[in-house]
Scaffold this active site. Sequence first.
Site, PDB file in Angstrom:
ATOM      1  N   ASN A  82      15.155  15.762 -18.260  1.00 35.53           N
ATOM      2  CA  ASN A  82      14.751  14.751 -17.286  1.00 35.53           C
ATOM      3  C   ASN A  82      14.501  15.409 -15.930  1.00 35.53           C
ATOM      4  O   ASN A  82      13.566  15.052 -15.207  1.00 35.53           O
ATOM      5  CB  ASN A  82      15.832  13.674 -17.118  1.00 35.53           C
ATOM      6  CG  ASN A  82      15.821  12.621 -18.214  1.00 35.53           C
ATOM      7  OD1 ASN A  82      15.245  11.565 -18.071  1.00 35.53           O
ATOM      8  ND2 ASN A  82      16.454  12.919 -19.331  1.00 35.53           N
ATOM      9  N   GLY A  94      21.451  -6.603 -16.145  1.00 31.95           N
ATOM     10  CA  GLY A  94      20.497  -5.498 -16.116  1.00 31.95           C
ATOM     11  C   GLY A  94      19.575  -5.671 -17.298  1.00 31.95           C
ATOM     12  O   GLY A  94      19.920  -5.323 -18.426  1.00 31.95           O
ATOM     13  N   LYS A 100      25.608  14.537 -23.897  1.00 31.58           N
ATOM     14  CA  LYS A 100      24.324  13.875 -23.630  1.00 31.58           C
ATOM     15  C   LYS A 100      23.638  14.499 -22.415  1.00 31.58           C
ATOM     16  O   LYS A 100      22.418  14.646 -22.377  1.00 31.58           O
ATOM     17  CB  LYS A 100      24.522  12.360 -23.440  1.00 31.58           C
ATOM     18  CG  LYS A 100      23.173  11.634 -23.443  1.00 31.58           C
ATOM     19  CD  LYS A 100      23.247  10.126 -23.407  1.00 31.58           C
ATOM     20  CE  LYS A 100      21.826   9.558 -23.498  1.00 31.58           C
ATOM     21  NZ  LYS A 100      21.731   8.172 -23.058  1.00 31.58           N
ATOM     22  N   ASN A 157      19.811  15.517 -20.954  1.00 34.31           N
ATOM     23  CA  ASN A 157      19.244  14.780 -19.826  1.00 34.31           C
ATOM     24  C   ASN A 157      19.121  15.604 -18.550  1.00 34.31           C
ATOM     25  O   ASN A 157      18.129  15.495 -17.825  1.00 34.31           O
ATOM     26  CB  ASN A 157      20.075  13.524 -19.537  1.00 34.31           C
ATOM     27  CG  ASN A 157      19.762  12.393 -20.493  1.00 34.31           C
ATOM     28  OD1 ASN A 157      18.716  12.381 -21.143  1.00 34.31           O
ATOM     29  ND2 ASN A 157      20.676  11.446 -20.598  1.00 34.31           N
ATOM     30  N   ALA A 203      14.493  -2.493 -20.175  1.00 33.57           N
ATOM     31  CA  ALA A 203      14.251  -2.325 -21.610  1.00 33.57           C
ATOM     32  C   ALA A 203      15.552  -2.318 -22.419  1.00 33.57           C
ATOM     33  O   ALA A 203      15.680  -3.037 -23.419  1.00 33.57           O
ATOM     34  CB  ALA A 203      13.481  -1.026 -21.845  1.00 33.57           C
ATOM     35  N   GLY A 234      18.777  -3.349 -21.739  1.00 32.14           N
ATOM     36  CA  GLY A 234      19.540  -4.599 -21.743  1.00 32.14           C
ATOM     37  C   GLY A 234      18.827  -5.685 -22.536  1.00 32.14           C
ATOM     38  O   GLY A 234      19.440  -6.393 -23.352  1.00 32.14           O
ATOM     39  N   GLU A 291      17.854   7.855 -11.418  1.00 33.38           N
ATOM     40  CA  GLU A 291      19.323   7.894 -11.409  1.00 33.38           C
ATOM     41  C   GLU A 291      19.857   9.292 -11.060  1.00 33.38           C
ATOM     42  O   GLU A 291      20.550   9.936 -11.849  1.00 33.38           O
ATOM     43  CB  GLU A 291      19.832   7.413 -12.764  1.00 33.38           C
ATOM     44  CG  GLU A 291      19.454   5.954 -13.007  1.00 33.38           C
ATOM     45  CD  GLU A 291      19.750   5.471 -14.420  1.00 33.38           C
ATOM     46  OE1 GLU A 291      19.170   6.035 -15.362  1.00 33.38           O
ATOM     47  OE2 GLU A 291      20.560   4.533 -14.553  1.00 33.38           O
ATOM     48  N   ASN A 301      23.293   5.324 -17.900  1.00 31.77           N
ATOM     49  CA  ASN A 301      23.127   6.774 -17.986  1.00 31.77           C
ATOM     50  C   ASN A 301      24.130   7.539 -17.123  1.00 31.77           C
ATOM     51  O   ASN A 301      24.466   7.114 -16.021  1.00 31.77           O
ATOM     52  CB  ASN A 301      21.723   7.181 -17.516  1.00 31.77           C
ATOM     53  CG  ASN A 301      20.678   6.930 -18.576  1.00 31.77           C
ATOM     54  OD1 ASN A 301      20.902   7.156 -19.761  1.00 31.77           O
ATOM     55  ND2 ASN A 301      19.516   6.440 -18.150  1.00 31.77           N
TER      56      ASN A 301
END
Lengths: 311, 311
Positions: free
Chosen positions: B199, B13, B191, B195, B16, B18, B274, B109
């Site tokens: 998000n 993966g 977290k 998110n 950005a 990875g 996701e 995530n």
Amino acid sequence: MNFPTKLKIAVVGTGAIGAYYGSLLAQAGHEVHFLLRSDYEAVKANGYHVQTPKAKFHLHPVNAHNNTADIGPCDLVVIALKTTANAIFPEILPPLNSPGKTVFLTLQNGMGNVEKLGELFGLENVVAGLCFVCVNRTAPGVIENYMPGYIQIAEASGTARERTQALAKILQDSGTECKVSDSLERALWCKLCWNVPFNGIAIAAGGITTDKIMQSPPLRILAEKLMRELQAAAAAYGVSISEKFIEGQFTVTDGMGPYKPSSLIDYWEKRPVEVESIWGEPLRRGLAKGIPMGNLDCLYHLLDHLVRAKA
Amino acid sequence: MNFPTKLKIAVVGTGAIGAYYGSLLAQAGHEVHFLLRSDYEAVKANGYHVQTPKAKFHLHPVNAHNNTADIGPCDLVVIALKTTANAIFPEILPPLNSPGKTVFLTLQNGMGNVEKLGELFGLENVVAGLCFVCVNRTAPGVIENYMPGYIQIAEASGTARERTQALAKILQDSGTECKVSDSLERALWCKLCWNVPFNGIAIAAGGITTDKIMQSPPLRILAEKLMRELQAAAAAYGVSISEKFIEGQFTVTDGMGPYKPSSLIDYWEKRPVEVESIWGEPLRRGLAKGIPMGNLDCLYHLLDHLVRAKA
């Protein structure tokens, strides 16, 4: 109480609904006075042009007014204002009231309307009419009815009585189907089972017609979850909503094709959307009874934001 | 267990996250192999250009691969795939595994990732790393880090142990701050408290940056309601989230300005969002414990629709 044969009627709120039913009542021979704002000049000059699937008529001249003091006390006050304007009730309605005689019929959407009228004029003088109809104001003074539908009327307090039946007959004689309900509570929760999910999701999902909601598996699920929350809240207020009724909402909507709910049209056209009466008030009533209404809670707050951001 | 001084590492993966952490580890002297898809040719030819607030380096040549069989068993497998691609784990990861030796570090995530790796390689061989960082891939092979942030690592099963500390040191020595947590459960729910609302609302409210969320009274309320649901769900899993932590999410976000959450960027750029790992899985876990999560339920279904409709 008995209504006279020929009523003096004020129509307050002359968007599509008010103009349509007011014109029908005038055409049926009642003395109907319209409170007009933006369409005042057009209607004063050219009257109302009304088109229905079965008929077409031109109401002219029209008793057009720009304030209620000029109208004075009436037998019947038909209120079809956007519920977002309910705060002006105390300012504009009192001149129309003849205490103990005037009946206030609210044809508005959602919850909280009869209570606001009741505070001013007594709940016993208030009747609610839920409109299941498809009618648009396509230009100033031009009203098009696409689906005749019906009005469901119910007393704001108590069950249907002689006055309710008399009012139903007046509406029926003017050319609209009218059903009498014994429970406004039931009528309101049932109507919200359609309006809450479909008007709401249509806006929150980016501005889509009801067929797009029906074709989207997650949105169908969300619509049902919203109905389940309303069903639970209704039960807390003594109203049992059946499984068959819930299923019926989907069947009906499947048959509607690419329908634009009225709130979506309001949203697109940057007109006020009735966020409080359709989503806020039932949410608060459900939460007040301890019913979990998280889906409605989220939808309400998203709509409240989207409508403010768009305005 | 002990890690060798120089690790053989596979990065699976190479978006950005990875590419960034993999480049840091390679720069620190480890033998890092990158599994590449769309950027394979560019990275093979020109390596990685990495820019951080403090440094700039060019990693070249890069061990670029287009299949994992060519990489073979590793000491450490860093997984930074979009969680929407987790279904390909059984197809691509087995060649990298040396049973009982390989550690799988998922930098992905949301929830459900360690479980999927655990099914394949045993939960005792899985470590989760939660990335609090701001890093973008601005062109093929070009990685820009705007805010160094940190990785919070935790064992997939049990508390932190020698292996966890060793892995933290490896990451730290490569130039990224690394915090060790004793509870992955706690780290994940905490977290998600950021998110899930930010998000999610950023997308559902029409595509807006976090400052717009903070400036909107109904959206601030919605963000808090979502956090409260997560707080209740976390409690059902033995994790106590304090009031101060909840307040802190707002304070932090107030300081972020017009921030574009990563899911919003994915949504705008029509890349997979996701939805399941960030919203679906915590929802299912909360509901499984009988926690009312209606706000999350509604948000999840709206996002699920919006993402499908955009794709």
